[in-house]
Structures are given as C-alpha cells and as structure tokens.
Design a protein around this motif. Sequence first.
Motif, short mmCIF file in Angstrom:
data_model
loop_
_atom_site.label_atom_id
_atom_site.label_comp_id
_atom_site.label_asym_id
_atom_site.label_seq_id
_atom_site.Cartn_x
_atom_site.Cartn_y
_atom_site.Cartn_z
N UNK A 8 11.84 -2.95 2.77
CA UNK A 8 11.47 -2.53 1.64
C UNK A 8 10.45 -3.29 0.72
N UNK A 9 9.69 -2.86 -0.04
CA UNK A 9 8.59 -3.51 -0.70
C UNK A 9 8.66 -2.99 -1.97
N UNK A 10 7.87 -3.92 -3.00
CA UNK A 10 7.80 -3.40 -4.36
C UNK A 10 6.28 -3.08 -4.62
N UNK A 11 6.36 -1.74 -5.22
CA UNK A 11 4.85 -1.10 -5.71
C UNK A 11 4.53 -1.99 -6.94
N UNK A 22 6.79 4.70 2.45
CA UNK A 22 6.69 5.56 1.29
C UNK A 22 5.42 4.94 0.52
N UNK A 23 4.99 3.76 0.95
CA UNK A 23 3.95 3.06 -0.03
C UNK A 23 2.71 3.05 0.87
N UNK A 24 1.64 2.92 0.04
CA UNK A 24 0.30 2.55 0.48
C UNK A 24 -0.14 0.71 0.64
N UNK A 25 -0.63 0.63 1.68
CA UNK A 25 -0.97 -1.02 1.55
C UNK A 25 -2.22 -1.06 1.20
N UNK A 47 -0.62 -6.05 -0.16
CA UNK A 47 0.24 -5.65 -1.23
C UNK A 47 0.43 -4.17 -1.24
N UNK A 48 1.34 -3.61 -1.93
CA UNK A 48 1.84 -2.28 -1.88
C UNK A 48 1.91 -1.66 -3.20
N UNK A 49 1.41 -0.22 -3.16
CA UNK A 49 1.47 0.60 -4.30
C UNK A 49 1.89 1.88 -3.67
N UNK A 50 2.53 2.62 -5.05
CA UNK A 50 2.79 4.15 -4.51
C UNK A 50 1.62 4.88 -4.31
#
Length: 88
Positions: A8-11, A22-25, A47-50
């Motif tokens: 799991x990662x935080x957007x 589900x996220x883009x790095x 770092x991750x974002x939607x």
Amino acid sequence: MAVKKIPMRKCLGCMEQKPKKELVRVVKSADGDISLDLTGKKNGRGAYICPEVSCLEKAKKAKRLERAFECAIPAEVYEAMESELKNE
C-alpha cells in the motif's frame, strides 16, 4: 499457506492509502530530474499519486512533491506530468 500482502502507498494528492498498482510513481533521479514513472522501475526516490490530474493539482498546491523530494519543482515539470497523465 502464505497470504500475499498487497503493498500500500499513500497518494500525495488525496492522501488516501491505496494499493501500489493503482497509483502512478513520480520519481526524482540521481541527477535531479523529476518525471512520472509509469513502469514503476526507474531508479531514484519515489512518491505516489493517483492517475488523475486532480490529485496532481492537489499535491502541487500543497507542495507535497516538493517536500517529498526536498527541492523546488518548476511549473513546466508539473505541466509535463499533467499532459502525461491525460494521455495515459
């Protein structure tokens, strides 16, 4: 039988925990270039974002990517990432 844990990662835009897939790095390479890493395999700090422009805008407004990478990010870098997200 081992249960496989989903990473799991935080957007940095909406601040929600989501599965990494589900996220883009967003990656900062060793020479300081900041770009989207659609493969998730580029070297550097990540770092991750939607994959939505709205999350990139929220992260930009709150300067969360700048804090994560400890550097200023020029507007043209954000514009390049935004157009890449729209084309995805």
